[in-house]
Design a protein around this motif. Structure first.
Motif, PDB file in Angstrom:
ATOM      1  N   CYS A 270      50.347  15.801  12.032  1.00 61.63           N
ATOM      2  CA  CYS A 270      48.898  15.621  12.056  1.00 61.63           C
ATOM      3  C   CYS A 270      48.246  16.970  11.740  1.00 61.63           C
ATOM      4  CB  CYS A 270      48.466  15.108  13.417  1.00 61.63           C
ATOM      5  SG  CYS A 270      48.403  16.407  14.660  1.00 61.63           S
ATOM      6  N   PRO A 271      46.929  17.031  11.562  1.00 60.93           N
ATOM      7  CA  PRO A 271      46.291  18.316  11.230  1.00 60.93           C
ATOM      8  C   PRO A 271      46.424  19.362  12.351  1.00 60.93           C
ATOM      9  CG  PRO A 271      44.852  16.483  10.671  1.00 60.93           C
ATOM     10  CD  PRO A 271      45.990  15.909  11.457  1.00 60.93           C
ATOM     11  N   GLY A 272      46.454  18.914  13.590  1.00 64.34           N
ATOM     12  CA  GLY A 272      46.672  19.849  14.699  1.00 64.34           C
ATOM     13  C   GLY A 272      45.544  20.852  14.867  1.00 64.34           C
TER      14      GLY A 272
ATOM     15  N   CYS B 235      41.747  20.336  13.938  1.00 63.22           N
ATOM     16  CA  CYS B 235      41.268  19.221  14.751  1.00 63.22           C
ATOM     17  C   CYS B 235      40.645  19.695  16.053  1.00 63.22           C
ATOM     18  CB  CYS B 235      42.430  18.277  15.055  1.00 63.22           C
ATOM     19  SG  CYS B 235      41.961  16.910  16.105  1.00 63.22           S
TER      20      CYS B 235
ATOM     21  N   LEU C  49      40.285  18.097  18.720  1.00 63.87           N
ATOM     22  CA  LEU C  49      40.878  17.522  19.925  1.00 63.87           C
ATOM     23  C   LEU C  49      42.253  18.112  20.235  1.00 63.87           C
ATOM     24  CD1 LEU C  49      40.111  13.761  19.155  1.00 63.87           C
ATOM     25  CD2 LEU C  49      38.741  15.356  20.484  1.00 63.87           C
ATOM     26  N   ALA C  50      42.745  18.973  19.370  1.00 61.55           N
ATOM     27  CA  ALA C  50      44.140  19.399  19.457  1.00 61.55           C
ATOM     28  C   ALA C  50      44.425  20.312  20.646  1.00 61.55           C
ATOM     29  CB  ALA C  50      44.527  20.123  18.171  1.00 61.55           C
TER      30      ALA C  50
ATOM     31  N   GLY D 158      49.641  17.108  17.420  1.00 62.82           N
ATOM     32  CA  GLY D 158      49.073  18.259  18.108  1.00 62.82           C
ATOM     33  C   GLY D 158      48.457  17.925  19.452  1.00 62.82           C
ATOM     34  N   CYS D 159      48.446  16.654  19.792  1.00 63.99           N
ATOM     35  CA  CYS D 159      48.011  16.261  21.129  1.00 63.99           C
ATOM     36  C   CYS D 159      48.412  14.820  21.365  1.00 63.99           C
ATOM     37  CB  CYS D 159      46.493  16.453  21.332  1.00 63.99           C
ATOM     38  SG  CYS D 159      45.489  15.122  20.644  1.00 63.99           S
TER      39      CYS D 159
ATOM     40  N   ASN E 276      47.010  12.122  21.382  1.00 68.59           N
ATOM     41  CA  ASN E 276      46.483  11.023  20.577  1.00 68.59           C
ATOM     42  C   ASN E 276      47.489  10.494  19.554  1.00 68.59           C
ATOM     43  OD1 ASN E 276      43.950  10.750  21.768  1.00 68.59           O
ATOM     44  ND2 ASN E 276      43.223  12.555  20.677  1.00 68.59           N
ATOM     45  N   ALA E 277      48.494  11.296  19.275  1.00 68.79           N
ATOM     46  CA  ALA E 277      49.648  10.796  18.532  1.00 68.79           C
ATOM     47  C   ALA E 277      49.383  10.420  17.083  1.00 68.79           C
ATOM     48  CB  ALA E 277      50.273   9.602  19.263  1.00 68.79           C
ATOM     49  N   CYS E 278      48.443  11.113  16.449  1.00 65.01           N
ATOM     50  CA  CYS E 278      48.181  10.832  15.042  1.00 65.01           C
ATOM     51  C   CYS E 278      49.414  11.109  14.194  1.00 65.01           C
ATOM     52  CB  CYS E 278      47.015  11.661  14.541  1.00 65.01           C
ATOM     53  SG  CYS E 278      45.522  11.389  15.497  1.00 65.01           S
TER      54      CYS E 278
HETATM   55  S1  SF4 Z   1      47.206  14.081  17.313  1.00 61.62           S
HETATM   56 FE1  SF4 Z   1      45.613  15.182  18.348  1.00 61.62          FE
HETATM   57  S2  SF4 Z   1      45.647  17.138  17.304  1.00 61.62           S
HETATM   58 FE2  SF4 Z   1      46.654  15.750  15.970  1.00 61.62          FE
HETATM   59  S3  SF4 Z   1      45.025  15.015  14.633  1.00 61.62           S
HETATM   60 FE3  SF4 Z   1      45.266  13.545  16.306  1.00 61.62          FE
HETATM   61  S4  SF4 Z   1      43.710  14.147  17.723  1.00 61.62           S
HETATM   62 FE4  SF4 Z   1      44.034  15.895  16.377  1.00 61.62          FE
END
Ligand code: SF4
Ligand code: HEM
Lengths: 557, 104, 133
Positions: A420-422, A426, A428-429, A462-463, A465-467
């Protein structure tokens, strides 16, 4: 330029998308003039795909069912060049994200998208998102029926749906038409699997309540076989039950998976079936003419059978080891003899996974025009796919991809990482994802080693949210934050192959950023010592359990 | 929030509405993209005042908030958290440069 | 709070006010003779009343006035109209102008609802049969 072999907008679709651009232009104007507060504006911009991230706005563009014409891909490149910094990020959800968009420029960027029959509608917000499909649709050898026909039907029905634009939470639908699920239908809010029953009819298995994120869950089948013409009635029934009863008191409990979990799949089925019974014979029933008219547009290109053994290919295979490996990992069988499906790897060693510059996008478009019927796909592994390539053209396609840096023979291998962008982008990361992916892919760059290791999927988020789908990675890596330090939690044993969908199990304490590569190395070494015959990493893990991996990693780290 | 503020240095930050750029509030009450021009609050009380000023200057920006920073001897400011470091100075890896990749 | 009604002459008594958690399918005879139903949006992001509205109109055949109250903003109007609302309470500036434009903001709709608009799908079928005839 070759004709497209998928849905083409008509005047109605075009009118709607351009009216939507006009509406958004007015909303942006009102926001900049101070007539709308940020609180009022945010949901409006989100439903047009515009996020505010760490450094800038991000525009998420829908690529419905992951299918692009070369004209569309070139326009995406042009938009990235004009309104962004000349590159974009292909995501696991068949979207393209541009990371440096300006609010002022967003309506114009959307207008440019509309010129090629594309939009960013409903790529964010608590509503039905871009519908995703198998990226090999229409070309796969194991396909029962092209799922994109149904994706397009769902796309239209879900676009500006008046009842379902303010759901408790986002809603993701995926459709597969093959027994080998390449669309991860069991980890979506609704997954639809086309299959053929004993009477020889095709219909949908309806799977509800899967999802990743904070509370990963595997979806439950609430209907074994749904007649195809009832698809929209059944979806409308499901969404209505969710809109009425989904939780709105707690953001983390608001997805349909929690509703299904709390009331149970049986009750969910009852409620949906009751609603469906009341709507079944309404205007939502799809007429054969409607289905036929859309299906016709997905008619596959008229490919003639060709030679499957081509001397030039065989010769190059012998003299060029990288090409031989590429044939193994990046080239898949096509249903028409003498053809193949080629995956362009957007994961060259050390590069940010899924990123492509405008020039690279244009390069892929040129290749697709010359050798793939003018068509490109976006895969949920963040790669691009050339769906219709003649085997005799493979050497040329390989060389052309090599010039773009997209010929890495690593599809499905350890460096074909989803990330993910992390924290680099991001808001939210907890931790960075891309630099971790870059380090792993640099470390394992050597191709014969990768092929020796075999199929191994690393997925990084990166968090929570599991993108980056870390729950379903053979090796999942999740960034966590501990007192301001980035740490990475490792899990093993996730999978998304149909019938084997599984969530990974956490291996042990999170490790520091500079120890991640060492840890992955230790996992791989454990596997190589223990594997039997041609067992995959994840199979060995299932056979021998976590303990040997744990010992090696935490001994070594 | 108040107790975390005591004895720490803070600047006020937000994203600019029209283009999303990271901005900081300067002494004159203008939003600037340059961290080195940011007004620095040196104690809890002035941090509260700085935040109030930032919120009063909300037209043209989104979501203002305080960022804890460190100051070196020569006066250079640097955010303490990694997130804010990245916000202030950009990506930690090389993104693909626009025309870096050419093909013939 | 200003009130906007598409049918200013319509009778407003007796009225029924519902919470957005009420099950409209369980109202039974409480609906009898009702001329105005007031539905509530506690936040504009809470969309439960859209489902209530459609069930009232399309399932239960309710034909009286249907009013949206609470967090009602002009950007919701195209959705509200399509779900069967014909009366709105809103404080927002420019609401009346937006209401006048809301039906034509989108010339195309994809979903059949009870609002009588002809969907893109239906128009295509007509075109095709016209061509075939
Ligand atoms: S998993 Fe978390 S850090 Fe990664 S893009 Fe989704 S919200 Fe952002
Ligand atoms: C960068 C900005 C992004 C933000 C702010 C963001 C936000 C979120 C959030 C909050 C969730 C959790 C939802 C929940 O559990 O209810 C989520 C899940 C998810 N996102 Fe993202 N995301 C971003 C980027 C991406 C990217 C780049 C991808 C694709 C590569 C992606 C794909 C997904 C997927 C697949 C899930 C989990 C599946 C599920 O919804 O259950 N997201 N995202």
């Amino acid at each position: 330029m070759p004709d497209t072999h998928f849905y083409r907008y008509d005047d109605y679709d075009r009118a709607l998308v351009s009216e939507r651009v006009a509406q958004f232009r007015d909303q942006v104007r009102r926001r900049l003039a101070g007539e709308l507060t940020e609180e009022q504006f945010k949901p409006l911009r989100l439903t047009n795909g515009l996020y505010l991230q760490l450094h800038a706005y991000m525009l998420r563009i829908a690529i419905p069912y992951g299918t692009l014409s070369t004209r569309q891909l070139r326009q995406l490149a042009a938009i990235a060049r004009k309104y962004d910094r000349g590159y974009g990020h292909f995501t696991t959800r068949q979207n393209l994200q541009l990371n440096w968009i300006k609010l002022e420029g967003a309506p114009d960027a959307l207008a440019m998208l509309a010129e090629v029959d594309m939009h960013a509608i409903q790529t964010s917000g608590n509503l039905i998102r871009n519908v995703t499909a198998d990226h090999f649709a229409g070309a796969a050898i194991d396909e029962i029926e092209d799922p994109r026909i149904w994706c397009e039907i769902v796309r239209q029905w879900s676009t500006l749906h008046p009842e379902f634009s303010f759901l408790p939470r986002k809603f993701k639908i995926a459709i597969t038409g093959s027994p080998n699920d390449r669309a991860a239908v069991r980890v979506h809010d609704v997954g639809l699997r086309l299959w053929r029953n004993e009477a020889g009819e095709t219909g949908f298995e309806v799977i509800v309540g899967g999802g990743l994120g904070r509370t990963p869950m595997i979806g439950k089948t609430i209907r074994e076989f749904l007649p195809k013409d009832d698809l929209l009635a059944y979806l409308e029934a499901t969404l209505r039950v969710y809109n009425r009863y989904g939780r709105r008191d707690n953001l983390y409990k608001s997805r349909i998976k929690i509703l299904v979990h709390e009331i149970g799949p049986e009750k969910m089925r009852e409620d949906v079936e009751a609603e469906y019974a009341a709507m079944k014979d309404s205007a939502l029933k799809l007429t054969p003419e409607t289905i036929e008219a859309i299906a016709r547009q997905f008619a596959p290109p008229a490919l003639r059978s060709k030679r499957t053994k081509v001397p030039e290919v065989e010769a190059l295979k012998l003299e060029n080891r990288a090409f031989a490996l590429w044939l193994k990992s990046n080239v898949a069988p096509h249903r028409v003899p003498g053809h193949a499906i080629v995956t362009a790897s957007l994961k060259p060693a050390g590069a940010p996974p899924g990123d492509a510059s405008s020039a690279q996008m244009e390069g892929v478009a040129d290749i697709a025009d010359a050798w793939s019927q003018g068509e490109v796909r976006v895969s949920h592994e963040q790669n691009l796919v050339l769906p219709h390539v003649a085997i005799e053209a493979l050497p040329e396609v390989y060389r052309a991809l090599e010039r773009l840096g997209f010929a890495e023979a690593n599809v499905g291998k350890i460096t074909d990482i989803i990330a993910c962008p992390g924290l680099d982008y991001c808001a939210l990361a907890n931790a960075r994802s891309i630099p971790v992916a870059q380090r792993i892919s640099t470390h394992f760059a050597e191709l014969s080693r990768q092929h020796d290791i075999g199929d191994l999927k690393i997925k990084i988020s990166g968090c929570i949210n599991a993108c980056g789908h870390h729950h379903v990675g053979h090796i999942g890596i999740l960034g966590v934050d501990k007192n301001g330090v980035e740490l990475y939690q490792i899990s093993l044993g996730g999978d998304v192959d149909f019938g084997k969908t599984a969530l990974g199990t956490i291996l042990g304490p999170a490790v520091e950023a500079d120890k991640v590569v060492e840890a992955v190395d230790a996992l791989v070494a454990t596997y190589l010592e223990a594997r039997q015959a041609d067992e995959r990493f994840v199979d060995t893990y299932r056979r021998i359990g976590a303990q040997p991996f744990k010992e090696r990693v935490y001994g070594a780290v | 929030m108040a107790k975390n503020l005591s004895g720490e240095l803070h600047v006020a930050s937000a994203n600019r509405l029209r283009d999303g750029m990271v901005v900081f509030l300067d002494e004159a009450g203008e939003w600037t993209t340059r961290l080195d021009r940011a007004a620095v609050a040196r104690d809890e009380r002035s941090a509260e005042i700085l935040l109030a000023r930032a919120q009063a200057e909300a037209f043209g920006v989104v979501d203002s908030f305080l960022v804890a920073v460190a100051e070196s001897n020569d006066g250079t400011l640097e955010p303490l958290s990694l997130r804010e470091k990245i916000r202030a100075s950009g990506l930690t890896f090389d993104a693909i440069a626009a025309e870096a990749v050419r093909y013939a | 709070m200003a009130l906007f009604r598409l049918n200013p002459q319509a009778v407003q008594e007796p009225a029924l006010t519902l919470a957005n958690t009420d099950d409209v399918l369980a109202l039974g005879d409480r609906l009898d003779g009702v001329k105005l139903i007031v539905l509530h949006f506690p936040k504009f992001t809470d969309g439960r009343a859209y489902s209530q509205a459609r069930l009232l109109r399309e399932r239960l055949g309710y034909a009286g006035e249907l009013r949206a109250t609470g967090a009602v903003f002009l950007d919701q109007l195209p959705f509200l109209l399509r779900c069967g609302f014909d009366s709105f309470e809103s404080e927002q500036k420019g609401f009346a102008e937006a209401l006048a434009r809301a039906r034509t903001l989108f010339s195309v709709v994809y979903q059949p609802t009870g609002d009588g608009r002809v969907t893109a799908g239906q128009l295509r079928l007509r075109q095709r049969s016209a061509v075939a005839a």
